[in-house]
Design a protein around this motif. Sequence first.
Motif, PDB file in Angstrom:
ATOM      1  N   ALA A   1      -2.555  -0.221 -10.014  1.00 49.84           N
ATOM      2  CA  ALA A   1      -0.945   0.712  -9.746  1.00 49.84           C
ATOM      3  C   ALA A   1      -1.599   0.788  -7.479  1.00 49.84           C
ATOM      4  O   ALA A   1      -0.445   0.503  -6.706  1.00 49.84           O
ATOM      5  CB  ALA A   1      -1.442   2.214 -10.266  1.00 49.84           C
ATOM      6  N   LEU A   2      -2.582   1.115  -7.230  1.00 53.78           N
ATOM      7  CA  LEU A   2      -2.599   0.999  -5.979  1.00 53.78           C
ATOM      8  C   LEU A   2      -2.344  -0.289  -5.448  1.00 53.78           C
ATOM      9  O   LEU A   2      -1.929  -0.439  -4.508  1.00 53.78           O
ATOM     10  CB  LEU A   2      -4.187   1.670  -5.689  1.00 53.78           C
ATOM     11  CG  LEU A   2      -4.590   2.893  -5.750  1.00 53.78           C
ATOM     12  CD1 LEU A   2      -6.374   3.539  -5.184  1.00 53.78           C
ATOM     13  CD2 LEU A   2      -3.648   3.839  -5.139  1.00 53.78           C
TER      14      LEU A   2
ATOM     15  N   SER B   1       5.168  -5.922  -1.806  1.00 57.41           N
ATOM     16  CA  SER B   1       5.985  -4.344  -2.508  1.00 57.41           C
ATOM     17  C   SER B   1       7.492  -4.032  -0.933  1.00 57.41           C
ATOM     18  O   SER B   1       8.359  -3.697  -1.274  1.00 57.41           O
ATOM     19  CB  SER B   1       5.040  -3.124  -2.584  1.00 57.41           C
ATOM     20  OG  SER B   1       4.897  -2.702  -1.862  1.00 57.41           O
ATOM     21  N   HIS B   2       6.697  -4.458   0.138  1.00 53.94           N
ATOM     22  CA  HIS B   2       7.579  -3.371   0.894  1.00 53.94           C
ATOM     23  C   HIS B   2       8.331  -5.258   1.558  1.00 53.94           C
ATOM     24  O   HIS B   2       9.027  -4.969   2.704  1.00 53.94           O
ATOM     25  CB  HIS B   2       7.329  -3.116   2.157  1.00 53.94           C
ATOM     26  CG  HIS B   2       5.858  -1.807   2.067  1.00 53.94           C
ATOM     27  ND1 HIS B   2       6.798  -0.810   1.757  1.00 53.94           N
ATOM     28  CD2 HIS B   2       4.422  -1.918   1.484  1.00 53.94           C
ATOM     29  CE1 HIS B   2       4.919  -0.486   1.215  1.00 53.94           C
ATOM     30  NE2 HIS B   2       4.621  -0.411   0.594  1.00 53.94           N
TER      31      HIS B   2
ATOM     32  N   ARG C   1      10.701   4.308  -8.634  1.00 58.15           N
ATOM     33  CA  ARG C   1      10.848   5.645  -8.481  1.00 58.15           C
ATOM     34  C   ARG C   1      12.300   6.222  -9.395  1.00 58.15           C
ATOM     35  O   ARG C   1      12.148   7.215  -8.934  1.00 58.15           O
ATOM     36  CB  ARG C   1      11.226   5.407  -6.937  1.00 58.15           C
ATOM     37  CG  ARG C   1      10.380   4.966  -5.365  1.00 58.15           C
ATOM     38  CD  ARG C   1      11.005   5.715  -4.030  1.00 58.15           C
ATOM     39  NE  ARG C   1       9.776   5.304  -3.562  1.00 58.15           N
ATOM     40  CZ  ARG C   1       8.740   4.404  -2.845  1.00 58.15           C
ATOM     41  NH1 ARG C   1       9.391   3.026  -3.179  1.00 58.15           N
ATOM     42  NH2 ARG C   1       8.137   4.174  -2.502  1.00 58.15           N
TER      43      ARG C   1
ATOM     44  N   ASP D   1       0.615  -0.373  -4.949  1.00 61.17           N
ATOM     45  CA  ASP D   1       2.066   0.307  -3.985  1.00 61.17           C
ATOM     46  C   ASP D   1       1.309   0.074  -2.820  1.00 61.17           C
ATOM     47  O   ASP D   1       2.258   0.104  -1.732  1.00 61.17           O
ATOM     48  CB  ASP D   1       1.481   2.121  -4.050  1.00 61.17           C
ATOM     49  CG  ASP D   1       2.289   2.702  -5.115  1.00 61.17           C
ATOM     50  OD1 ASP D   1       2.922   1.267  -5.997  1.00 61.17           O
ATOM     51  OD2 ASP D   1       1.431   3.419  -6.119  1.00 61.17           O
TER      52      ASP D   1
ATOM     53  N   LEU E   1       3.004   7.226  -3.068  1.00 64.87           N
ATOM     54  CA  LEU E   1       2.661   5.410  -4.435  1.00 64.87           C
ATOM     55  C   LEU E   1       3.324   5.992  -5.526  1.00 64.87           C
ATOM     56  O   LEU E   1       2.310   6.196  -6.116  1.00 64.87           O
ATOM     57  CB  LEU E   1       1.311   6.274  -4.184  1.00 64.87           C
ATOM     58  CG  LEU E   1       0.401   5.490  -2.750  1.00 64.87           C
ATOM     59  CD1 LEU E   1      -0.865   6.410  -3.184  1.00 64.87           C
ATOM     60  CD2 LEU E   1       0.122   4.417  -2.816  1.00 64.87           C
ATOM     61  N   PRO E   2       4.490   5.314  -5.808  1.00 66.38           N
ATOM     62  CA  PRO E   2       5.289   6.165  -6.885  1.00 66.38           C
ATOM     63  C   PRO E   2       4.333   5.447  -7.842  1.00 66.38           C
ATOM     64  O   PRO E   2       4.497   6.305  -9.361  1.00 66.38           O
ATOM     65  CB  PRO E   2       6.585   4.910  -6.678  1.00 66.38           C
ATOM     66  CG  PRO E   2       6.463   3.989  -5.770  1.00 66.38           C
ATOM     67  CD  PRO E   2       5.569   4.405  -4.549  1.00 66.38           C
ATOM     68  N   THR E   3       4.319   3.881  -7.983  1.00 65.93           N
ATOM     69  CA  THR E   3       3.552   3.155  -9.302  1.00 65.93           C
ATOM     70  C   THR E   3       2.083   4.236  -9.503  1.00 65.93           C
ATOM     71  O   THR E   3       2.026   4.419 -10.608  1.00 65.93           O
ATOM     72  CB  THR E   3       3.044   2.062  -8.969  1.00 65.93           C
ATOM     73  OG1 THR E   3       3.986   1.292  -8.897  1.00 65.93           O
ATOM     74  CG2 THR E   3       2.028   1.473 -10.220  1.00 65.93           C
ATOM     75  N   THR E   4       0.922   4.300  -8.346  1.00 66.51           N
ATOM     76  CA  THR E   4       0.110   4.776  -9.077  1.00 66.51           C
ATOM     77  C   THR E   4       0.237   6.336  -9.299  1.00 66.51           C
ATOM     78  O   THR E   4      -0.855   6.907  -9.576  1.00 66.51           O
ATOM     79  CB  THR E   4      -0.634   5.060  -6.883  1.00 66.51           C
ATOM     80  OG1 THR E   4      -0.861   3.988  -6.833  1.00 66.51           O
ATOM     81  CG2 THR E   4      -2.185   6.177  -7.334  1.00 66.51           C
TER      82      THR E   4
END
Length: 97
Positions: A74-75, A83-84, A14, A78, A44-47
Motif C-alpha cells: 500500500a505504501l 500514482s501522481h 479516496r 501511494d 496515503l489513501p491506500t495505506t
Amino acid sequence: MPCLFVLFALFTPRLVIVLLWLFTFWFKGLFSTPLWPILGFVFLPTTFLWYTAVEHWYHGDWSHPMPIIGIVLALMIDLSPASHRRFRHRRIAGPQE
C-alpha cells in the motif's frame, strides 16, 4: 463481489473511503481523533484503507506476515510516481477547448 471491491479500491481509494464513511460503520471506533483519518485520506489513501482493514480483519495484530506485506504494498502504491502522473498531465495540458 469482494474482489471487485478490492480492485475498485486500488484504482480509486479516496472514493472508496468516502463510500465506506457514508454507508457503513467501517471507521467507527478506530481513531480517537479525526486528525488521522483526514491525513490518511489526503496523503496515503491506500495505506489508510489497508490499516483499517487490518484493524477489522486481524483485530490490529501486526505479527502475521500478510498485514506487513499489505502495508508495504500500500505504501508503494501511494508513494509511487505513477500514482501522481495523471494529475501532472492534466495540469500541464490545461483545459481542453
